[in-house]
Design an enzyme around this catalytic site. Structure first.
Site, mmCIF file in Angstrom:
data_model
loop_
_atom_site.group_PDB
_atom_site.id
_atom_site.type_symbol
_atom_site.label_atom_id
_atom_site.label_comp_id
_atom_site.label_asym_id
_atom_site.label_seq_id
_atom_site.Cartn_x
_atom_site.Cartn_y
_atom_site.Cartn_z
ATOM 1 N N HIS A 230 -47.693 88.549 25.538
ATOM 2 C CA HIS A 230 -48.566 87.435 25.166
ATOM 3 C C HIS A 230 -48.676 86.497 26.348
ATOM 4 O O HIS A 230 -47.667 86.138 26.958
ATOM 5 C CB HIS A 230 -47.986 86.699 23.953
ATOM 6 C CG HIS A 230 -48.940 85.768 23.292
ATOM 7 N ND1 HIS A 230 -49.394 84.606 23.883
ATOM 8 C CD2 HIS A 230 -49.542 85.825 22.070
ATOM 9 C CE1 HIS A 230 -50.221 83.987 23.066
ATOM 10 N NE2 HIS A 230 -50.335 84.696 21.954
ATOM 11 N N ALA A 231 -49.900 86.100 26.653
ATOM 12 C CA ALA A 231 -50.120 85.284 27.852
ATOM 13 C C ALA A 231 -49.471 83.910 27.770
ATOM 14 O O ALA A 231 -49.147 83.308 28.788
ATOM 15 C CB ALA A 231 -51.623 85.131 28.102
#
Length: 398
Positions: A230-231
Site C-alpha cells: 500500500h502506497a
C-alpha cells in the site's frame, strides 16, 4: 415464497443486455425479487453464453450473471420483433440496456419515446463513456475502460501495470445501475414519475479511482503501483511464513505496537524511531518490511493467522480460487445454494445482501428463448409471432 415478502416483488424489468454490466445489474434486481425478462437474439443470444463451456457445457460468465431471469428470443431487426418488445416494456416498470451507442435510438426504444408513452417508466442506459463527449461512440470493454480510467496505471507491480483479475469497470457500472433503479423506483413511489438514468462504465471506474485521483489533483503525483503493498501504509504486504505467506495490514500506530509486542514478542521495535509512526514506517518501508518478515517466518501460515486474529491485527491468508471454493466462512454460514440450469443443477453463492426475514431467491439460469411461449401468451400473441427457442438441452428436473 410470496412476492410481497421480497423487496422487489411485483416489479417487472425488461433488459436488452449482454456481457457483464447490464446482466449484473438485472441479476441483482432478480435476486431482490423482480421479474427480469432478458431479450436475446434468436439462435445466438447474449454472446456471454459462448465465452467458455466450463459449467457442464455452459459459460461461467453467463451462469454467474443470469440466474432468476426469463429469456425471450426475438429478432429486433424486424418490425414485429420491435413491436413485441415495445408492448412488453409498456407493461413493465423498468427498461435497462447496455447496447452499443445508437442501437436503441435506431429501433425506437430510446428513453424519450418510451417515457412519452409511459411517464412512470424507469429507463437505465448503461454505456461505455456516456452520452456525450469525444469518446461517446467508442467501443468499451472492461479492459479498455480500466486502461482509459487509470486503473491499470495504479494496479500491478512497479515494473508491470496490469488490469484486475475481475472486471472491475463492468461490475462498478452494474452496481451503480442497480442502485439507480432502486432509487428511481423509490422516488416514483413519492412522485409518480419515472426517470431516465445514464450510467457509464468510464464514470463508474473514475469514481473507484478516488484515492489516486485526489492524490494526483492535490499531491501532484501518481500513486505508485505497489503489488500487494500500500502506497500510504506500512506494514501492508504479504510476508513469508514457514509454509507460504500471509497478508498483514497495520492501519495505525497502536496496531503496530500490538503487532510487535504481543504477536512478535519484540516490544523494542515499538520504540524504534524508524517505526514509531506510520509516516516513519512508510519512509523506512524496506527496513520495516524486513523486520516484519524476520518474525513472520517463524510460524506456519495457519499458526500466525490465529495469533494475528487473537491480537486483533488485520491479516488474511492469500488464497487461490480452490481455497475460496472450500472457504470455511462460506461453508459454515451455509452460503451455497443449488441453482437450476438447462444442463442440470449447479452451485451458486447467495446474494451479498442478506435480509433477516426472507431469503432472496436464486432462480434458474434460462435457456435461450425458454420463456417465449409464456411471454407470448401473456401478450395475447401466438407462438408463430416469435422465433423458436434455441435447440438447447432440455432442462433436467430438479
Amino acid at each position: 415464497m410470496s412476492p410481497e415478502r421480497l423487496p422487489l416483488g411485483g416489479i417487472t424489468v425488461v433488459a436488452l443486455e449482454q456481457a457483464v454490466a447490464g446482466p449484473l445489474a438485472t441479476r441483482h434486481l432478480a435476486d431482490l425479487g423482480a421479474r427480469v425478462i432478458k431479450v436475446e437474439r434468436p439462435g445466438e443470444g447474449d454472446f456471454a453464453r459462448h465465452y467458455d463451456a466450463a459449467v457442464h457445457g455452459l459459460a461461467t460468465h453467463f451462469v454467474w450473471l443470469n440466474r432468476g431471469k426469463e429469456s425471450l428470443a426475438v429478432d429486433l431487426k424486424s418490425d414485429r420483433g420491435i413491436r413485441i418488445v415495445r408492448e412488453l416494456i409498456s407493461r413493465s416498470d423498468v427498461f435497462l440496456h447496455n447496447t452499443a451507442p445508437g442501437v436503441v435510438e435506431r429501433i425506437g426504444l430510446d428513453a424519450e419515446a418510451l417515457r412519452a408513452a409511459d411517464p412512470r417508466l424507469v429507463v437505465v442506459n448503461i454505456s461505455g463513456y456516456g452520452t456525450s463527449g469525444p469518446h461517446k461512440d467508442r467501443k468499451a470493454y472492461d479492459m479498455l475502460i480500466q486502461a482509459e480510467s487509470g486503473m491499470v496505471a495504479v494496479t500491478g507491480t512497479a515494473d508491470t501495470p496490469t488490469k484486475s483479475g475481475v472486471p472491475n469497470a463492468d461490475i462498478a457500472a452494474g452496481l451503480y445501475a442497480a442502485t439507480s433503479v432502486l432509487s428511481a423506483l423509490f422516488r416514483r413511489e413519492r412522485t409518480g414519475e419515472g426517470a431516465v438514468v445514464d450510467v457509464s462504465m468510464f464514470d463508474a471506474a473514475v469514481e473507484w479511482m478516488g484515492h489516486p485521483l485526489y492524490m494526483q489533483l492535490y499531491g501532484g503525483r501518481q500513486v505508485p503501483r505497489m503489488g500487494l503493498s500500500h502506497a500510504a501504509i506500512a506494514p501492508y504486504d504479504a510476508y513469508p511464513t514457514t509454509d507460504g505467506q500471509i497478508l498483514i495490514g497495520v492501519q495505525n500506530d497502536r496496531g503496530w505496537r500490538t503487532l510487535v509486542a504481543d504477536v512478535f514478542g519484540s516490544p523494542e521495535l515499538a520504540g524504534d524511531p524508524r517505526f514509531a509512526t506510520n509516516v516513519e514506517r512508510v519512509r523506512h518501508r524496506a527496513e520495516c518490511d524486513a523486520a516484519v518478515a524476520e518474525h513472520t517466518s517463524r510460524w506456519s501460515t495457519s499458526e500466525l493467522d490465529e495469533r494475528l486474529a487473537a491480537a486483533g491485527i488485520p491479516a488474511a491468508q492469500v488464497n487461490g480460487t480452490a481455497e475460496l471454493v472450500d472457504h470455511p466462512q462460506l461453508r459454515e454460514r451455509d452460503r451455497w445454494r443449488s441453482v437450476g440450469t438447462e444442463a442440470g443443477d449447479i452451485r451458486g453463492v447467495l446474494p451479498p445482501m442478506t435480509f433477516r426475514d426472507v431469503e432472496l431467491p436464486m432462480g434458474d439460469v434460462p435457456a435461450l428463448g425458454e420463456h417465449n411461449h409464456r411471454i407470448f401468451e401473456e401478450l395475447g400473441m401466438s407462438e408463430e409471432d416469435s422465433p423458436p427457442p434455441s435447440a438447447s438441452t432440455p432442462r433436467r428436473p430438479r
